[in-house]
Design a protein around this motif. Structure first.
Motif, PDB file in Angstrom:
ATOM      1  N   THR A   1     -53.614  -8.450 -24.472  1.00  0.00           N
ATOM      2  CA  THR A   1     -52.328  -7.380 -24.360  1.00  0.00           C
ATOM      3  C   THR A   1     -51.171  -8.126 -25.537  1.00  0.00           C
ATOM      4  OG1 THR A   1     -51.506  -6.840 -22.878  1.00  0.00           O
ATOM      5  CG2 THR A   1     -53.058  -5.671 -22.508  1.00  0.00           C
ATOM      6  N   ARG A   2     -50.326  -7.194 -25.897  1.00  0.00           N
ATOM      7  CA  ARG A   2     -50.233  -7.811 -26.787  1.00  0.00           C
ATOM      8  C   ARG A   2     -48.336  -8.286 -26.084  1.00  0.00           C
ATOM      9  NH1 ARG A   2     -48.164  -3.084 -31.099  1.00  0.00           N
ATOM     10  NH2 ARG A   2     -48.554  -2.233 -29.146  1.00  0.00           N
ATOM     11  N   MET A   3     -48.891  -7.807 -24.493  1.00  0.00           N
ATOM     12  CA  MET A   3     -46.793  -8.020 -23.601  1.00  0.00           C
ATOM     13  C   MET A   3     -47.672  -9.145 -23.558  1.00  0.00           C
ATOM     14  SD  MET A   3     -45.892  -5.943 -20.537  1.00  0.00           S
ATOM     15  CE  MET A   3     -45.032  -4.439 -20.833  1.00  0.00           C
TER      16      MET A   3
ATOM     17  N   VAL B   1     -34.837  -2.068  -8.107  1.00  0.00           N
ATOM     18  CA  VAL B   1     -35.863  -2.734  -7.461  1.00  0.00           C
ATOM     19  C   VAL B   1     -37.141  -1.778  -6.893  1.00  0.00           C
ATOM     20  CG1 VAL B   1     -36.741  -3.985  -4.938  1.00  0.00           C
ATOM     21  CG2 VAL B   1     -34.109  -4.181  -5.888  1.00  0.00           C
ATOM     22  N   LEU B   2     -37.044  -0.794  -6.996  1.00  0.00           N
ATOM     23  CA  LEU B   2     -37.788   0.805  -7.029  1.00  0.00           C
ATOM     24  C   LEU B   2     -38.787   0.768  -8.562  1.00  0.00           C
ATOM     25  CD1 LEU B   2     -36.262   2.723  -5.077  1.00  0.00           C
ATOM     26  CD2 LEU B   2     -38.324   1.350  -3.774  1.00  0.00           C
ATOM     27  N   HIS B   3     -38.541   0.458  -9.936  1.00  0.00           N
ATOM     28  CA  HIS B   3     -38.746   0.488 -10.751  1.00  0.00           C
ATOM     29  C   HIS B   3     -39.963   0.714 -11.059  1.00  0.00           C
ATOM     30  CE1 HIS B   3     -38.824  -3.937 -12.198  1.00  0.00           C
ATOM     31  NE2 HIS B   3     -38.978  -3.370 -13.339  1.00  0.00           N
ATOM     32  N   ASP B   4     -40.838  -0.317 -10.066  1.00  0.00           N
ATOM     33  CA  ASP B   4     -42.386  -0.564 -10.712  1.00  0.00           C
ATOM     34  C   ASP B   4     -43.336   0.248  -9.079  1.00  0.00           C
ATOM     35  OD1 ASP B   4     -42.869  -1.552 -13.175  1.00  0.00           O
ATOM     36  OD2 ASP B   4     -42.445  -3.731 -12.724  1.00  0.00           O
ATOM     37  N   LEU B   5     -42.199   1.155  -8.593  1.00  0.00           N
ATOM     38  CA  LEU B   5     -43.502   1.435  -7.410  1.00  0.00           C
ATOM     39  C   LEU B   5     -44.506   2.034  -7.829  1.00  0.00           C
ATOM     40  CD1 LEU B   5     -42.720   1.520  -4.637  1.00  0.00           C
ATOM     41  CD2 LEU B   5     -41.189   2.953  -4.498  1.00  0.00           C
ATOM     42  N   GLY B   6     -44.643   2.672  -9.306  1.00  0.00           N
ATOM     43  CA  GLY B   6     -45.616   3.409  -9.788  1.00  0.00           C
ATOM     44  C   GLY B   6     -46.844   2.756 -10.316  1.00  0.00           C
ATOM     45  N   VAL B   7     -46.694   1.421  -9.895  1.00  0.00           N
ATOM     46  CA  VAL B   7     -48.141   0.158 -10.344  1.00  0.00           C
ATOM     47  C   VAL B   7     -48.757   0.144  -8.745  1.00  0.00           C
ATOM     48  CG1 VAL B   7     -46.863  -0.017 -11.909  1.00  0.00           C
ATOM     49  CG2 VAL B   7     -46.375  -1.846 -10.513  1.00  0.00           C
TER      50      VAL B   7
ATOM     51  N   VAL C   1     -46.102 -11.395 -15.352  1.00  0.00           N
ATOM     52  CA  VAL C   1     -46.564 -10.025 -17.050  1.00  0.00           C
ATOM     53  C   VAL C   1     -48.106 -10.460 -17.100  1.00  0.00           C
ATOM     54  CG1 VAL C   1     -47.196 -10.586 -18.934  1.00  0.00           C
ATOM     55  CG2 VAL C   1     -45.315 -11.252 -18.630  1.00  0.00           C
ATOM     56  N   ARG C   2     -48.688 -10.986 -16.477  1.00  0.00           N
ATOM     57  CA  ARG C   2     -50.429 -10.563 -15.954  1.00  0.00           C
ATOM     58  C   ARG C   2     -50.780 -10.048 -14.983  1.00  0.00           C
ATOM     59  NH1 ARG C   2     -54.473 -12.009 -13.433  1.00  0.00           N
ATOM     60  NH2 ARG C   2     -52.882 -13.605 -12.105  1.00  0.00           N
ATOM     61  N   SER C   3     -49.818  -9.949 -14.006  1.00  0.00           N
ATOM     62  CA  SER C   3     -50.248  -9.422 -12.862  1.00  0.00           C
ATOM     63  C   SER C   3     -49.811  -7.991 -12.894  1.00  0.00           C
ATOM     64  CB  SER C   3     -49.482 -10.542 -11.248  1.00  0.00           C
ATOM     65  OG  SER C   3     -49.888  -9.728 -10.481  1.00  0.00           O
ATOM     66  N   LEU C   4     -48.804  -7.876 -13.906  1.00  0.00           N
ATOM     67  CA  LEU C   4     -48.169  -6.796 -13.969  1.00  0.00           C
ATOM     68  C   LEU C   4     -48.295  -5.682 -14.741  1.00  0.00           C
ATOM     69  CD1 LEU C   4     -45.922  -4.104 -13.653  1.00  0.00           C
ATOM     70  CD2 LEU C   4     -44.780  -5.245 -15.285  1.00  0.00           C
ATOM     71  N   VAL C   5     -49.394  -6.414 -16.171  1.00  0.00           N
ATOM     72  CA  VAL C   5     -50.294  -5.727 -16.591  1.00  0.00           C
ATOM     73  C   VAL C   5     -51.269  -5.468 -16.006  1.00  0.00           C
ATOM     74  CG1 VAL C   5     -51.675  -5.696 -19.338  1.00  0.00           C
ATOM     75  CG2 VAL C   5     -49.087  -6.797 -18.622  1.00  0.00           C
ATOM     76  N   ASP C   6     -52.444  -6.180 -15.556  1.00  0.00           N
ATOM     77  CA  ASP C   6     -53.400  -5.862 -14.966  1.00  0.00           C
ATOM     78  C   ASP C   6     -52.882  -4.219 -13.801  1.00  0.00           C
ATOM     79  OD1 ASP C   6     -54.254  -7.860 -15.198  1.00  0.00           O
ATOM     80  OD2 ASP C   6     -54.059  -8.852 -13.691  1.00  0.00           O
TER      81      ASP C   6
ATOM     82  N   LEU D   1     -51.243  -0.391 -23.101  1.00  0.00           N
ATOM     83  CA  LEU D   1     -51.302  -1.571 -22.956  1.00  0.00           C
ATOM     84  C   LEU D   1     -53.658  -1.238 -21.872  1.00  0.00           C
ATOM     85  CD1 LEU D   1     -49.202  -2.411 -20.230  1.00  0.00           C
ATOM     86  CD2 LEU D   1     -49.548  -3.731 -22.337  1.00  0.00           C
ATOM     87  N   LEU D   2     -53.834  -0.339 -21.792  1.00  0.00           N
ATOM     88  CA  LEU D   2     -55.024   0.450 -21.984  1.00  0.00           C
ATOM     89  C   LEU D   2     -55.454   0.061 -22.511  1.00  0.00           C
ATOM     90  CD1 LEU D   2     -57.106   1.113 -19.372  1.00  0.00           C
ATOM     91  CD2 LEU D   2     -56.357   3.253 -20.049  1.00  0.00           C
ATOM     92  N   LEU D   3     -55.208   0.880 -23.391  1.00  0.00           N
ATOM     93  CA  LEU D   3     -56.158   0.167 -25.164  1.00  0.00           C
ATOM     94  C   LEU D   3     -56.622  -0.650 -25.447  1.00  0.00           C
ATOM     95  CD1 LEU D   3     -57.560   2.678 -27.266  1.00  0.00           C
ATOM     96  CD2 LEU D   3     -55.367   2.229 -28.957  1.00  0.00           C
ATOM     97  N   GLU D   4     -55.704  -1.219 -25.388  1.00  0.00           N
ATOM     98  CA  GLU D   4     -55.442  -2.874 -25.701  1.00  0.00           C
ATOM     99  C   GLU D   4     -56.338  -3.930 -24.876  1.00  0.00           C
ATOM    100  OE1 GLU D   4     -51.143  -4.703 -25.876  1.00  0.00           O
ATOM    101  OE2 GLU D   4     -50.711  -3.205 -27.198  1.00  0.00           O
ATOM    102  N   ARG D   5     -56.590  -3.778 -23.459  1.00  0.00           N
ATOM    103  CA  ARG D   5     -57.476  -4.558 -22.760  1.00  0.00           C
ATOM    104  C   ARG D   5     -58.821  -3.704 -23.323  1.00  0.00           C
ATOM    105  NH1 ARG D   5     -55.918  -6.239 -17.426  1.00  0.00           N
ATOM    106  NH2 ARG D   5     -54.258  -8.014 -17.787  1.00  0.00           N
ATOM    107  N   GLN D   6     -58.820  -2.841 -23.626  1.00  0.00           N
ATOM    108  CA  GLN D   6     -60.068  -2.380 -23.363  1.00  0.00           C
ATOM    109  C   GLN D   6     -60.737  -2.779 -24.660  1.00  0.00           C
ATOM    110  OE1 GLN D   6     -59.573   1.833 -22.999  1.00  0.00           O
ATOM    111  NE2 GLN D   6     -60.118   2.329 -21.005  1.00  0.00           N
TER     112      GLN D   6
END
Length: 210
Positions: A197-199, A64-70, A160-165, A187-192
């Motif tokens: 992104t491939r994801m 549950v805490l694994h994406d706290l960094g975003v 997926v889009r929300s997480l990638v954002d 992901l940043l490079l792919e977006r730019q």
């Protein structure tokens, strides 16, 4: 196999849910909870519930805490996995969790995007990574019988889009947050470069969708 979508209760579990709900988007929050539920299904499927290394509370914390960094607590000064692991450790420390257990949760979160490594760092790291993977549709057949119930309670909301954002936003804040070949950096490079992104493209073929 019996399965319930009821979450753990108690002061620590409630603090975990409150922290994630208040710092992440609803889409990412739902992803985090589904990752726990899918990890529990996998643990039961693989006969891990009686394993000495299995700990439901620590699995709940790590998944549950694994994406706290975003979320909004993270500053984007390091890889999101590491910032999330640090934030999770601080929360567990406030609730007097033993340091050895905090270290296990930290490692599981920090390694959840590291295929070939997380799987070899103990049951908690393995289940955390695989629970997250199941929410992206990997090994979906394991959870097929319960996925409608889980998604009804915690809808995907274009996860997926929300997480990638969220990952890209943090990765753009500093060089340290987006080292080359890290998930954030790629992901940043792919977006730019491509605007997508491939994801995100892969989500179209996921059994669960985006």
């Amino acid at each position: 196999m019996e399965f319930s979508i009821d979450l753990p209760t108690g002061p620590l579990a409630e603090a975990i849910v409150s922290t994630v709900r208040n710092s992440e988007s609803t889409s990412v929050f739902n992803h985090s909870v589904r990752s726990y539920l899918f990890a529990e299904i996998l643990a039961a499927h693989e006969g891990c519930l009686e394993d000495d290394a299995y700990d439901r509370e620590l699995l709940f914390a790590a998944t549950v805490l694994h994406d706290l960094g975003v979320g909004n607590q993270a500053k984007g000064e390091a890889r999101f996995e590491v910032e999330g692991a640090d934030l999770a450790a601080d929360l567990l420390r406030q609730h007097k969790v033993p340091e050895a257990d905090i270290d296990r949760v930290w490692e599981a979160i920090a390694l959840h995007t590291s295929p070939g490594i997380a799987e070899r760092r103990g049951l908690l790291s393995y289940l955390t990574r695989e629970g997250v993977g199941l929410d992206f549709g990997r090994n979906a057949e394991v959870a097929r019988a319960w996925e409608k119930q889980i998604h009804a309670a915690y809808p995907r909301l274009d996860m997926v889009r929300s997480l990638v954002d969220a990952i890209v936003e943090k990765a753009a804040r500093s060089v340290a947050a987006a080292p080359r070949y890290s998930i954030g950096g790629e992901l940043l490079l792919e977006r730019q470069t491509n605007g997508v992104t491939r994801m995100e493209l892969a989500a179209a073929s996921s059994p669960w969708g985006g």
